[in-house]
Design a protein around this motif. Structure first.
Motif, PDB file in Angstrom:
ATOM      1  N   ARG A  42       0.828  -1.210   0.000  1.00 38.94           N
ATOM      2  CA  ARG A  42       0.000   0.000   0.000  1.00 38.94           C
ATOM      3  C   ARG A  42       0.863   1.262   0.000  1.00 38.94           C
ATOM      4  O   ARG A  42       0.566   2.247  -0.700  1.00 38.94           O
ATOM      5  CB  ARG A  42      -0.928   0.014   1.205  1.00 38.94           C
ATOM      6  N   VAL A  43       1.933   1.260   0.771  1.00 40.43           N
ATOM      7  CA  VAL A  43       2.827   2.414   0.812  1.00 40.43           C
ATOM      8  C   VAL A  43       3.436   2.649  -0.569  1.00 40.43           C
ATOM      9  O   VAL A  43       3.542   3.797  -1.030  1.00 40.43           O
ATOM     10  CB  VAL A  43       3.927   2.222   1.882  1.00 40.43           C
ATOM     11  N   ARG A  44       3.836   1.589  -1.241  1.00 39.44           N
ATOM     12  CA  ARG A  44       4.375   1.721  -2.598  1.00 39.44           C
ATOM     13  C   ARG A  44       3.307   2.251  -3.554  1.00 39.44           C
ATOM     14  O   ARG A  44       3.594   3.076  -4.430  1.00 39.44           O
ATOM     15  CB  ARG A  44       4.888   0.367  -3.083  1.00 39.44           C
ATOM     16  N   GLU A  45       2.080   1.790  -3.363  1.00 37.10           N
ATOM     17  CA  GLU A  45       0.973   2.268  -4.193  1.00 37.10           C
ATOM     18  C   GLU A  45       0.759   3.770  -3.981  1.00 37.10           C
ATOM     19  O   GLU A  45       0.557   4.513  -4.945  1.00 37.10           O
ATOM     20  CB  GLU A  45      -0.298   1.492  -3.842  1.00 37.10           C
ATOM     21  N   PHE A  46       0.808   4.214  -2.740  1.00 34.56           N
ATOM     22  CA  PHE A  46       0.643   5.640  -2.451  1.00 34.56           C
ATOM     23  C   PHE A  46       1.730   6.474  -3.128  1.00 34.56           C
ATOM     24  O   PHE A  46       1.487   7.596  -3.570  1.00 34.56           O
ATOM     25  CB  PHE A  46       0.664   5.895  -0.941  1.00 34.56           C
ATOM     26  N   ASP A  47       2.931   5.895  -3.208  1.00 34.03           N
ATOM     27  CA  ASP A  47       4.044   6.618  -3.834  1.00 34.03           C
ATOM     28  C   ASP A  47       3.813   6.879  -5.318  1.00 34.03           C
ATOM     29  O   ASP A  47       4.403   7.799  -5.891  1.00 34.03           O
ATOM     30  CB  ASP A  47       5.348   5.825  -3.660  1.00 34.03           C
ATOM     31  N   THR A  48       2.983   6.059  -5.946  1.00 34.70           N
ATOM     32  CA  THR A  48       2.716   6.233  -7.378  1.00 34.70           C
ATOM     33  C   THR A  48       1.577   7.212  -7.643  1.00 34.70           C
ATOM     34  O   THR A  48       1.325   7.570  -8.797  1.00 34.70           O
ATOM     35  CB  THR A  48       2.355   4.883  -8.035  1.00 34.70           C
ATOM     36  N   MET A  49       0.890   7.625  -6.596  1.00 27.91           N
ATOM     37  CA  MET A  49      -0.260   8.513  -6.753  1.00 27.91           C
ATOM     38  C   MET A  49       0.152   9.982  -6.721  1.00 27.91           C
ATOM     39  O   MET A  49       1.282  10.322  -6.356  1.00 27.91           O
ATOM     40  CB  MET A  49      -1.276   8.249  -5.633  1.00 27.91           C
ATOM     41  N   ARG A  50      -0.781  10.837  -7.099  1.00 28.79           N
ATOM     42  CA  ARG A  50      -0.545  12.278  -6.986  1.00 28.79           C
ATOM     43  C   ARG A  50      -0.218  12.612  -5.537  1.00 28.79           C
ATOM     44  O   ARG A  50      -0.915  12.179  -4.627  1.00 28.79           O
ATOM     45  CB  ARG A  50      -1.799  13.046  -7.424  1.00 28.79           C
ATOM     46  N   PRO A  51       0.843  13.387  -5.298  1.00 24.30           N
ATOM     47  CA  PRO A  51       1.184  13.736  -3.922  1.00 24.30           C
ATOM     48  C   PRO A  51       0.051  14.487  -3.220  1.00 24.30           C
ATOM     49  O   PRO A  51      -0.710  15.220  -3.847  1.00 24.30           O
ATOM     50  CB  PRO A  51       2.424  14.638  -4.077  1.00 24.30           C
ATOM     51  N   ILE A  52      -0.039  14.285  -1.928  1.00 26.95           N
ATOM     52  CA  ILE A  52      -0.991  15.043  -1.114  1.00 26.95           C
ATOM     53  C   ILE A  52      -0.647  16.530  -1.198  1.00 26.95           C
ATOM     54  O   ILE A  52       0.526  16.914  -1.152  1.00 26.95           O
ATOM     55  CB  ILE A  52      -0.918  14.585   0.359  1.00 26.95           C
ATOM     56  N   ASP A  53      -1.682  17.374  -1.318  1.00 25.31           N
ATOM     57  CA  ASP A  53      -1.432  18.819  -1.307  1.00 25.31           C
ATOM     58  C   ASP A  53      -2.462  19.526  -0.433  1.00 25.31           C
ATOM     59  O   ASP A  53      -3.290  18.883   0.221  1.00 25.31           O
ATOM     60  CB  ASP A  53      -1.397  19.398  -2.729  1.00 25.31           C
ATOM     61  N   SER A  54      -2.409  20.846  -0.429  1.00 25.77           N
ATOM     62  CA  SER A  54      -3.217  21.639   0.498  1.00 25.77           C
ATOM     63  C   SER A  54      -4.704  21.664   0.162  1.00 25.77           C
ATOM     64  O   SER A  54      -5.493  22.227   0.921  1.00 25.77           O
ATOM     65  CB  SER A  54      -2.680  23.068   0.551  1.00 25.77           C
TER      66      SER A  54
END
Length: 222
Positions: A30-42
């Motif tokens: 899941r952490v690796r999957e999150f790394d491939t997604m658009r970064p969290i922003d404001s």
């Protein structure tokens, strides 16, 4: 201050020693999957925690709102959540809804021990992203009467209720938002999760998620 620093130091040691036990293969994937997604922003509201968060799927669709990001990992304990804040806090999200602790209780941690770990997660969020509105969400009740649930959580209703109570006290003392929806999911006159709200006595059913979304929407609608 000395006691806090000592506690934090011991917390980091435990995190390192137990990393092999805490970081399951699912967590790593899941952490690796999150790394491939658009970064969290404001612009984002981050739903952060364990299985109840992950299993909701598309939170934007569930809530009917934009920019709701699912950062749940089933099985994650408090220290596991702490370890991945680096994927979230640099983006300074608009808000974070934090729901965690049930898996720690399932592993034999006391409510006091879980809240002690909570403090480090909350402190990290508040210090690294002070503009983020933080909400700590109560754990949901469980139902170990109508369902045959995992033995590790059987008879844990009192611990769960105590954890919610201690979390509320801590959040009130430190001016952290607190979302208390525990009673919305209780069978009348008991400490048990309504059978219609759950699929297995622990996790929410589709109907349970609809009820949760109805009550949660007002906290994350910006």
């Amino acid at each position: 201050m000395y006691k806090f620093l000592l506690s934090f130091f011991l917390f980091l040691i435990c995190l390192q020693i137990n990393s092999q036990q805490i970081f399951s293969s699912h967590h790593i994937e899941r952490v690796r999957e999150f790394d491939t997604m658009r970064p969290i922003d404001s612009t984002d509201v981050v739903m952060l925690g364990g299985s109840e968060i992950e299993y909701a799927g598309d939170w934007s669709k569930l809530l009917g709102l934009k920019h709701i990001r699912n950062r749940g990992i089933a099985g994650d304990r408090v220290m596991s959540v702490y370890s991945r804040l680096g994927q979230i806090l640099p983006g300074k999200p608009k808000a974070i809804v934090l729901l965690m602790g049930l898996d720690d209780l399932a592993q034999g941690q006391s409510p006091q021990q879980v809240v002690s770990a909570f403090r480090h997660v909350i402190s990290k969020i508040c210090s690294d992203s002070p503009t983020t509105k933080l909400y700590v969400h109560t754990l949901f009740p469980i139902n170990d009467v109508s369902f045959e649930i995992d033995g590790q959580l059987k008879n844990k209703s009192n611990d769960l209720l105590q954890l919610n109570h201690l979390s509320h006290i801590y959040c009130k003392q430190h001016d952290v938002g607190f979302i208390n929806l525990y009673s919305k999911f209780l069978r009348h006159g008991s400490s048990q999760l309504l059978p219609s709200m759950t699929s297995d006595g622990i996790h929410l059913s589709p109907f349970g998620y609809k009820v949760w979304a109805f009550h949660l929407r007002k906290y994350v609608q910006y």
